[in-house]
Design a protein around this motif. Structure first.
Motif, PDB file in Angstrom:
ATOM      1  N   GLY A  26      -6.812   2.445   4.652  1.00  0.00           N
ATOM      2  CA  GLY A  26      -6.617   3.196   5.885  1.00  0.00           C
ATOM      3  C   GLY A  26      -6.037   4.590   5.672  1.00  0.00           C
ATOM      4  N   TYR A  27      -6.026   5.061   4.445  1.00  0.00           N
ATOM      5  CA  TYR A  27      -5.540   6.414   4.202  1.00  0.00           C
ATOM      6  C   TYR A  27      -6.700   7.368   3.976  1.00  0.00           C
ATOM      7  CZ  TYR A  27      -1.011   4.211   3.350  1.00  0.00           C
ATOM      8  OH  TYR A  27       0.143   3.505   3.461  1.00  0.00           O
ATOM      9  N   LEU A  74      -2.891  11.511   0.466  1.00  0.00           N
ATOM     10  CA  LEU A  74      -2.440  11.459  -0.930  1.00  0.00           C
ATOM     11  C   LEU A  74      -1.642  12.699  -1.275  1.00  0.00           C
ATOM     12  CD1 LEU A  74      -5.797  10.317  -2.566  1.00  0.00           C
ATOM     13  CD2 LEU A  74      -3.784   8.892  -2.183  1.00  0.00           C
ATOM     14  N   LEU A  75      -1.894  13.777  -0.512  1.00  0.00           N
ATOM     15  CA  LEU A  75      -1.345  15.079  -0.884  1.00  0.00           C
ATOM     16  C   LEU A  75      -0.144  15.492  -0.059  1.00  0.00           C
ATOM     17  CD1 LEU A  75      -4.904  16.204  -1.129  1.00  0.00           C
ATOM     18  CD2 LEU A  75      -3.335  16.499  -3.037  1.00  0.00           C
ATOM     19  N   THR A  76       0.177  14.707   0.978  1.00  0.00           N
ATOM     20  CA  THR A  76       1.350  15.059   1.767  1.00  0.00           C
ATOM     21  C   THR A  76       2.566  15.030   0.841  1.00  0.00           C
ATOM     22  OG1 THR A  76       0.300  13.544   3.293  1.00  0.00           O
ATOM     23  CG2 THR A  76       2.255  14.689   4.090  1.00  0.00           C
ATOM     24  N   ASN A  77       3.546  15.830   1.173  1.00  0.00           N
ATOM     25  CA  ASN A  77       4.719  15.970   0.310  1.00  0.00           C
ATOM     26  C   ASN A  77       4.403  16.767  -0.940  1.00  0.00           C
ATOM     27  OD1 ASN A  77       6.039  14.435   2.081  1.00  0.00           O
ATOM     28  ND2 ASN A  77       6.264  12.633   0.743  1.00  0.00           N
ATOM     29  N   ALA A  78       3.145  17.028  -1.112  1.00  0.00           N
ATOM     30  CA  ALA A  78       2.796  17.793  -2.299  1.00  0.00           C
ATOM     31  C   ALA A  78       2.756  19.248  -1.894  1.00  0.00           C
ATOM     32  CB  ALA A  78       1.456  17.345  -2.833  1.00  0.00           C
ATOM     33  N   LYS A  79       3.268  20.076  -2.782  1.00  0.00           N
ATOM     34  CA  LYS A  79       3.477  21.467  -2.397  1.00  0.00           C
ATOM     35  C   LYS A  79       2.205  22.311  -2.437  1.00  0.00           C
ATOM     36  CE  LYS A  79       7.419  20.591  -5.156  1.00  0.00           C
ATOM     37  NZ  LYS A  79       7.820  20.715  -6.522  1.00  0.00           N
ATOM     38  N   GLN A  80       2.275  23.428  -1.794  1.00  0.00           N
ATOM     39  CA  GLN A  80       1.285  24.520  -1.860  1.00  0.00           C
ATOM     40  C   GLN A  80      -0.160  24.067  -2.008  1.00  0.00           C
ATOM     41  OE1 GLN A  80       1.260  25.888  -6.006  1.00  0.00           O
ATOM     42  NE2 GLN A  80       3.489  25.876  -5.882  1.00  0.00           N
ATOM     43  N   VAL A 116      -7.949  12.316  -7.621  1.00  0.00           N
ATOM     44  CA  VAL A 116      -8.454  11.955  -6.294  1.00  0.00           C
ATOM     45  C   VAL A 116      -9.755  11.150  -6.356  1.00  0.00           C
ATOM     46  CG1 VAL A 116      -9.329  12.880  -4.114  1.00  0.00           C
ATOM     47  CG2 VAL A 116      -7.182  13.739  -5.058  1.00  0.00           C
ATOM     48  N   PRO A 117     -10.773  11.592  -7.110  1.00  0.00           N
ATOM     49  CA  PRO A 117     -12.015  10.803  -7.148  1.00  0.00           C
ATOM     50  C   PRO A 117     -11.803   9.383  -7.680  1.00  0.00           C
ATOM     51  CG  PRO A 117     -12.341  12.942  -8.194  1.00  0.00           C
ATOM     52  CD  PRO A 117     -10.880  12.816  -7.925  1.00  0.00           C
ATOM     53  N   CYS A 118     -10.816   9.216  -8.539  1.00  0.00           N
ATOM     54  CA  CYS A 118     -10.580   7.892  -9.103  1.00  0.00           C
ATOM     55  C   CYS A 118      -9.975   6.921  -8.111  1.00  0.00           C
ATOM     56  CB  CYS A 118      -9.650   7.985 -10.310  1.00  0.00           C
ATOM     57  SG  CYS A 118     -10.520   8.083 -11.865  1.00  0.00           S
ATOM     58  N   VAL A 119      -9.226   7.424  -7.168  1.00  0.00           N
ATOM     59  CA  VAL A 119      -8.503   6.503  -6.276  1.00  0.00           C
ATOM     60  C   VAL A 119      -8.870   6.623  -4.800  1.00  0.00           C
ATOM     61  CG1 VAL A 119      -6.524   6.359  -7.833  1.00  0.00           C
ATOM     62  CG2 VAL A 119      -6.510   8.043  -5.997  1.00  0.00           C
ATOM     63  N   GLU A 120      -9.650   7.648  -4.430  1.00  0.00           N
ATOM     64  CA  GLU A 120      -9.828   7.871  -2.995  1.00  0.00           C
ATOM     65  C   GLU A 120     -10.533   6.712  -2.296  1.00  0.00           C
ATOM     66  OE1 GLU A 120     -13.305  11.174  -3.613  1.00  0.00           O
ATOM     67  OE2 GLU A 120     -12.577  10.835  -1.570  1.00  0.00           O
ATOM     68  N   ARG A 121     -11.493   6.077  -2.984  1.00  0.00           N
ATOM     69  CA  ARG A 121     -12.206   4.951  -2.349  1.00  0.00           C
ATOM     70  C   ARG A 121     -11.293   3.758  -2.121  1.00  0.00           C
ATOM     71  NH1 ARG A 121     -16.435   7.233  -0.028  1.00  0.00           N
ATOM     72  NH2 ARG A 121     -16.706   9.112  -1.273  1.00  0.00           N
ATOM     73  N   LYS A 155       0.804  -1.214   0.000  1.00  0.00           N
ATOM     74  CA  LYS A 155       0.000   0.000   0.000  1.00  0.00           C
ATOM     75  C   LYS A 155       0.845   1.276   0.000  1.00  0.00           C
ATOM     76  CE  LYS A 155      -1.365  -0.733   4.834  1.00  0.00           C
ATOM     77  NZ  LYS A 155      -2.492  -0.653   5.752  1.00  0.00           N
ATOM     78  N   GLU A 156       2.025   1.198   0.636  1.00  0.00           N
ATOM     79  CA  GLU A 156       2.873   2.395   0.612  1.00  0.00           C
ATOM     80  C   GLU A 156       3.316   2.704  -0.814  1.00  0.00           C
ATOM     81  OE1 GLU A 156       3.576  -0.147   2.601  1.00  0.00           O
ATOM     82  OE2 GLU A 156       3.077   0.625   4.603  1.00  0.00           O
TER      83      GLU A 156
END
Length: 816
Positions: free
Chosen positions: A798-799, A804-810, A787-792, A687-688
């Motif tokens: 458990g995420y 999904l957005l950590t490490n992502a800027k601004q 995001v809508p494609c993968v969030e489910r 999963k990571e």
DNA sequence: TACGGGCGGGG
DNA sequence: GTGTACGCCCGTA
């Protein structure tokens, strides 16, 4: 007097009979006219009438209209079965096809008449059923040679069946065109030329035609002067090849209408019928069916999408997608812009290679599915042309009409408009679908009932003729129209529909047994496929509003029985310490927990001992891992999504159900991301890694590394621009295009990219060619596509979205 | 919840 | 002489 054997391929009703195009045993073409079957229909009379007098009255009917005469040749009383009752009916034989409706209109007003039936069966269908002629199966004609300037071997006589021996060496020619110019629209074919056409035969024939010269052209390429010459050359090529089957992919809706439109422009008669007739298009259908006499035109798309579709579990029936699924082969990656550009820059070989690859896929798919189509021809008795465009309703109906004759059953009329409308409003409870607990599971088994609905119909004798309210097989309680709970009963006296379904199931068992010993036998596979297809379709037919043998009570009883059986399996599985994860209609997915594979087999055994008649629960497959996701709903409440999951078996084959990835309104990037994430999770169980993958995609978006091509969205305008009140992005972009001089109208497909900018999404829609690299709204693509494609999927792991957005800027969390 | 628009396949 | 007829999903009033 001649006596000639031939394989009948194509059927055309003519004024006084039927014209059959076929193939003699020596491989030469033959055309046969058979006028020996006179059209007829039946009258069901009121009781207590003097049938002799009535018959007298009928035989005297003669109608004159506009100096055309319509007459009755004969009328006779026959004993028939009709919906479970034995009755006397009057068979009325008339002189020609057009007399049926004229004579019917007179008889229907006679006081002795109760009902008129079988006037709505087309002559060619009637002929095939009555004469027991199966298209493609060997026939003979006894009659005389007739001169015809267009046809070399032409006869008139009486045709009859010889044997089951089926035509199995057709000359097949597949074809495909490429067109230059503007976006798809209703009148594209009025403006944009055909630039190349490619053809491949099943005998090794290969050819491409184009009208732009280029260096080092291959020997199979013919370069002509102009588009008009291309069309002439195409016509000549088809005529010289003289195919039995001409095959395309969406050729009903694109290639043939396009060619005809272009031919019209140059006043070329595209008359490729075996009698030199032109192509005709059906009326009334959404996509018009293109037909030519004597050549069976097969458009593969309708059969694949309508008949094979449900079991293929694809979310798009594009050639690329279908080729991938059926052949494990794909198109050359080249889109509409690439083709235009290649043409402009003179890179003609690239277009021809692309064109030829499409044709190759078309031919290969055809060869793969032709045995299936031919088997349905054999079982149902419908011609191949019809089978390739058939719906389940028609397939079942023709099969039942054919079988009805063996049982001396009259065929009920098609419902009239009002009745169809009424039936459409009727609904009933369908299959049981269990809501799964979202999660990632390991060690699963899928069990399913063999031919569940057909075996219920057979073992409970369910048909409109056996339905009553007192005695026989009792259905579970069902909510009726008024909301009352009732049980229906089905008499035990056999009726032809449950009987023929029993036949189908048993025949298929024999075929399946033979297949176990001869696993690669394609003929047996096709047989099994055909029987399964028709068998399974009969339940749906009972519920189909246009059906002659419609029976809502029957359909609702079948689903009620099915729910009872599958719930019983779930309950018993839980008792045997399996964990039921999911169930849909006739199948159930169980987590093995502490059970072993052999425990599954003994569980199956136990269940099967208790099942009645032809019913049987089978092992579908074991799965290493599976993911079931939640559906959209209020936050805080997790509800499992039905019909949306992905599994992987021991061989590493993924089974992806219900994920929305292949639709046009999703960007290439979103589709690829979703599939890759499922792959990482199911195949590698990391999963990571999946998380990192999505973060990388999001990072790429932010860093403007994603190519514009992967971000294009498509929409088609269904109205003219000025009629839109709601201005979506596709409408906004269409307006822009119109200003730029593009010809925009109903039917135009627009492609756009959401670019960086202010205001509503529609204000940010830009033409792909206006977009420099990196000119896109990464926030839109992240939030509305990725995001809508993968969030489910990530929820299950458990995420949260935010992860999904950590490490992502601004990026502020608030924007979600 | 009912209704109407959009989509499919093709270039 | 042709022979009917789509079926589903999504967004919005």
């Amino acid at each position: 007097m001649e006596n000639v054997k031939f394989y009948p391929l194509d059927f055309v009703a003519i004024k006084n009979g039927i014209k059959i195009f076929g193939k003699k045993e020596d491989g030469k073409d033959i055309c046969v006219i058979d006028k020996s079957l006179k059209p007829y229909f039946y009258v069901i009379t009121e009781k207590e009438i003097n049938s002799k007098k009535f018959i007298d009255k009928i035989t005297k009917i003669e109608i004159e209209d506009n100096s055309e005469y319509y007459t009755v040749l004969d009328a006779l009383e026959e004993k028939k079965n009709f919906l479970g009752k034995s009755i006397n009916a009057i068979k009325v034989i008339v002189d020609k096809q057009s007399s049926i409706s004229e004579v019917k209109n007179v008889i229907k007003n006679l006081p002795e008449t109760k009902q008129i039936i079988e006037t709505d069966i087309s002559y060619s269908k009637r002929y095939l059923i009555e004469r027991e002629i199966i298209p493609l199966a060997l026939c003979k004609v006894e009659g005389d040679l007739v001169e015809d300037e267009n046809i070399e071997f032409n006869m008139e006589g009486v045709v009859s069946k010889v044997s089951e021996d089926s035509f199995d060496s057709p000359k097949i020619l597949a074809f495909d065109i490429e067109a230059y110019g503007t976006l798809m629209s209703e009148d594209k074919s009025k403006k944009d030329p055909i630039i190349t056409v490619a053809l491949i035969g099943n005998n090794g024939f290969k050819k491409a035609i184009t009208w732009k010269n280029y260096k080092n052209k291959e020997s199979y390429v013919e370069i002509v002067e102009s588009e008009a010459h291309l069309i002439e050359a195409l016509k000549q090529t088809i005529k010289e090849f003289n195919p039995d089957y001409l095959v395309g992919y969406f050729s009903d809706g694109f290639d043939l209408p396009y060619i005809i439109e272009r031919a019209k422009k140059y006043k070329i008669e595209f008359n490729i019928g075996k009698d030199n007739s032109s192509i005709s298009f059906s009326r009334g259908t959404r996509v018009k069916h293109a037909r030519m006499s004597g050549v069976v035109h097969l458009d593969l798309l309708p059969f694949i999408s309508k008949i094979m579709g449900p079991s293929l579990q694809l979310d798009s029936f594009s050639l690329d997608n279908v080729a991938q699924a059926i052949l494990n082969d794909s198109k050359i990656a080249m889109n509409f812009y690439d083709i235009n550009k290649a043409w402009e820059e003179g890179r003609i070989k690239e277009i021809i290679d692309y064109n030829l690859q499409d044709v190759k896929l078309t031919l290969k798919i055809c060869e793969k599915i032709l045995p299936n189509m031919a088997e349905l021809v054999k079982i149902s008795g419908l011609p191949l042309y019809d089978i390739s465009r058939v719906t389940y309703g028609k397939l079942v109906e023709h099969y039942l009409m054919k079988r009805a004759r063996e049982f001396n059953e009259l065929v009920p009329n098609k419902p009239e408009k009002g009745l169809v409308a009424l039936r459409r409003t009727h609904t009933y409870q369908g299959a049981f679908v269990m809501e799964p607990n979202p999660g990632l599971y390991e060690n699963l088994v899928m069990l399913d009932f063999r031919s569940l609905y057909p075996s219920i119909i057979n073992s409970k004798n369910i048909s409109p003729a056996t339905l009553n309210f007192e005695s026989g097989y009792k259905s579970p309680e069902i909510e009726d129209e008024e909301g009352k709970n009732v049980s229906y009963y089905y008499e035990k006296k056999p009726h032809f529909i449950p009987l023929v379904i029993g036949d189908i199931i048993k025949k298929r068992e024999v075929v399946k047994e033979a297949l176990k010993k001869d696993k690669k036998n394609e003929v047996l596979k096709a047989k099994s496929y055909g029987l399964k297809t028709i068998g399974n379709a009969i339940y749906g037919y009972y519920a189909f509003f246009g059906a002659r043998w419609y029976c809502r009570e029957c359909a609702s009883s079948i689903t009620a029985f099915a729910r009872e059986y599958i719930k019983d399996v779930i309950q018993k599985a839980a008792k045997a310490k399996f964990n039921p994860i999911y169930s849909d209609t006739d199948s159930v997915a169980l987590s093995l927990e502490k059970n072993k594979e052999k425990d599954v087999l003994s569980f199956l055994n136990k269940i099967n001992k208790e099942l009645p008649g032809l019913m049987e629960l089978e092992l579908e497959d074991f799965y290493v891992r599976g993911i079931f996701v939640a559906k959209k709903g209020e936050e805080g409440k997790t509800m499992g999504a039905k019909k949306k999951y992905a599994l992987i078996n021991k061989d590493g084959d993924m089974k992806v159900i219900g994920f929305e990835t292949v639709r046009k309104d999703w960007s290439q990037l979103a589709r690829e991301t979703q599939l890759k994430v499922l792959e990482i999770i199911l195949k590698e169980n990391k999963k990571e890694k999946a998380l990192k993958f999505v973060r990388k995609i999001i990072g790429d978006l932010r860093d403007k590394k994603v190519k514009i091509n992967d971000l294009i969205l498509h929409n088609q305008l269904k109205m003219n621009l000025e009629d839109y009140r709601a201005i979506g992005p596709h409408v906004a972009i269409a307006r822009k295009m119109k200003e730029k001089g593009y010809d925009i109208k109903a039917g135009t497909t627009v492609a756009f990219v959401i670019s960086k900018g202010k205001g509503m999404i529609r204000d940010k829609a830009k033409l792909p060619e206006e977009c420099e690299d990196g000119d896109y709204d990464e926030d839109y693509y992240i939030n509305n596509q990725i995001v809508p494609c993968v969030e489910r999927i990530f929820e299950v792991l458990g995420y949260k979205k935010e992860d999904l957005l950590t490490n992502a800027k601004q990026k502020s969390l608030g924007e979600f």
